[in-house]
Design an enzyme around this catalytic site. Structure first.
Site, short mmCIF file in Angstrom:
data_model
loop_
_atom_site.label_atom_id
_atom_site.label_comp_id
_atom_site.label_asym_id
_atom_site.label_seq_id
_atom_site.Cartn_x
_atom_site.Cartn_y
_atom_site.Cartn_z
N ASP A 108 0.78 -1.24 0.00
CA ASP A 108 0.00 0.00 0.00
C ASP A 108 0.81 1.29 0.00
O ASP A 108 0.26 2.38 -0.15
CB ASP A 108 -0.95 0.02 1.20
CG ASP A 108 -0.25 -0.30 2.52
OD1 ASP A 108 0.91 0.12 2.69
OD2 ASP A 108 -0.86 -0.97 3.38
N HIS A 123 6.71 -7.67 -0.70
CA HIS A 123 5.79 -8.25 -1.68
C HIS A 123 5.46 -7.29 -2.81
O HIS A 123 4.44 -7.44 -3.48
CB HIS A 123 4.50 -8.70 -0.98
CG HIS A 123 4.71 -9.84 -0.03
ND1 HIS A 123 3.90 -10.07 1.06
CD2 HIS A 123 5.65 -10.81 0.00
CE1 HIS A 123 4.33 -11.13 1.72
NE2 HIS A 123 5.40 -11.60 1.09
N CYS A 152 -0.74 -2.58 -22.22
CA CYS A 152 0.51 -1.89 -22.53
C CYS A 152 0.31 -0.97 -23.74
O CYS A 152 -0.27 -1.38 -24.75
CB CYS A 152 1.60 -2.93 -22.82
SG CYS A 152 3.18 -2.22 -23.33
N CYS A 155 2.76 -2.66 -26.71
CA CYS A 155 2.47 -3.92 -27.40
C CYS A 155 1.06 -4.45 -27.16
O CYS A 155 0.69 -5.50 -27.70
CB CYS A 155 3.49 -4.99 -27.00
SG CYS A 155 3.31 -5.56 -25.30
N GLY A 192 1.50 -5.82 13.47
CA GLY A 192 0.41 -6.03 12.52
C GLY A 192 0.59 -7.21 11.60
O GLY A 192 0.05 -7.22 10.49
N ASN A 218 0.51 -6.70 18.31
CA ASN A 218 -0.56 -7.33 17.53
C ASN A 218 -1.84 -7.34 18.35
O ASN A 218 -1.80 -7.45 19.58
CB ASN A 218 -0.20 -8.78 17.17
CG ASN A 218 0.52 -8.89 15.84
OD1 ASN A 218 0.14 -8.25 14.85
ND2 ASN A 218 1.56 -9.71 15.79
#
Length: 251
Positions: A108, A123, A152, A155, A192, A218
């Protein structure tokens, strides 16, 4: 956890942060939920409505990118979410020289929005998109102007967000940056995240093996058996309290 007990845990964590010299943080979905981003694995998360094996793998994207984009398009509005007090507190710890960097499993960009400078996006992120065929990269601002699924401009192949799908390998550069940060860490602030998804889940054990300590924040702590301090609390409120307490600790 009572308010008095939580206060003592925060005081202990603040003292440990002040004494550490190479503290780092590991964050997960719980850091973003208080900014309005649902946990993918939560009750109303994406995986409650989209089968992750049908929509969350690189193989699924390659086989039917149009289908996967039915799920991906639901992530677009969350790019406008802002950081919460927890993200700002982590940036504050870095500003004080008490946090060397953040390894986040989130896509995010909220740590950067809060002002954190050293952020490893384990990630990937949902702010750039790459063409699988020719490698052309487009920013989110341009993708939002395209008809879905976005194609794209060079292409016409369907663009893939620069996130890591379930069956996709973490980028070698990211692994090297993470290893460099973790290798010398003497304190890991876990916030978290349930530490269930490999290979990020191995980071606490690595810090412990090299003589470091783990501090956990947590809602439902999962590292009590190994953490020096486990604080049962929300990311935003607890991190804000931790920063305030750290600021009062003597150098």
């Amino acid at each position: 956890m009572t308010g008095e007990m939580m206060g003592k845990e925060i005081e202990t964590a603040a003292r440990m942060l002040r004494r550490s010299r190479k503290a780092i943080a590991l964050t997960g979905a719980g850091a973003g939920t208080e900014s309005g981003i649902p946990d993918f694995r939560g009750k109303n998360g994406l995986w409650s409505r989209f089968d992750p094996f049908e929509y969350g793998t690189l193989g699924a994207f390659r086989q039917n990118p149009e289908k996967v984009w039915h799920m991906l398009r639901e992530l677009l509005p969350f790019a406008d979410c802002g950081p919460n007090k927890g993200h700002l507190a982590m940036a504050g710890l870095e500003e004080l020289g008490l946090l060397r960097g953040v390894i986040t499993q989130n896509i995010d960009g909220l740590h950067q929005k809060a002002g954190s400078r050293c952020v490893i996006e384990f990630h990937g992120n949902f702010f750039t998109f790459t063409c699988p065929k020719c490698g052309t990269r487009e920013p989110l601002s341009r993708v939002r102007q395209m008809t879905m699924p976005p194609r794209c401009l060079v292409c016409a192949d369907i663009l893939k967000p620069d996130v890591i799908f379930f069956d996709e390998q973490i980028a070698p550069r990211v692994l090297l940056e993470t290893e460099s940060l973790v290798h010398e860490a003497d304190l890991l602030l876990v916030a978290g995240t349930s530490c269930e998804v490999a290979p990020a889940s191995f980071i606490p054990a690595q810090v412990l093996r090299q003589g470091g300590v783990v501090v956990e924040i947590n809602l439902a702590p999962v590292l009590r058996e190994v953490a020096a301090v486990s604080i049962a609390g929300g990311f935003s409120t607890t991190m804000e309290k931790l920063l305030l307490r750290v600021a009062k600790e003597p150098l």
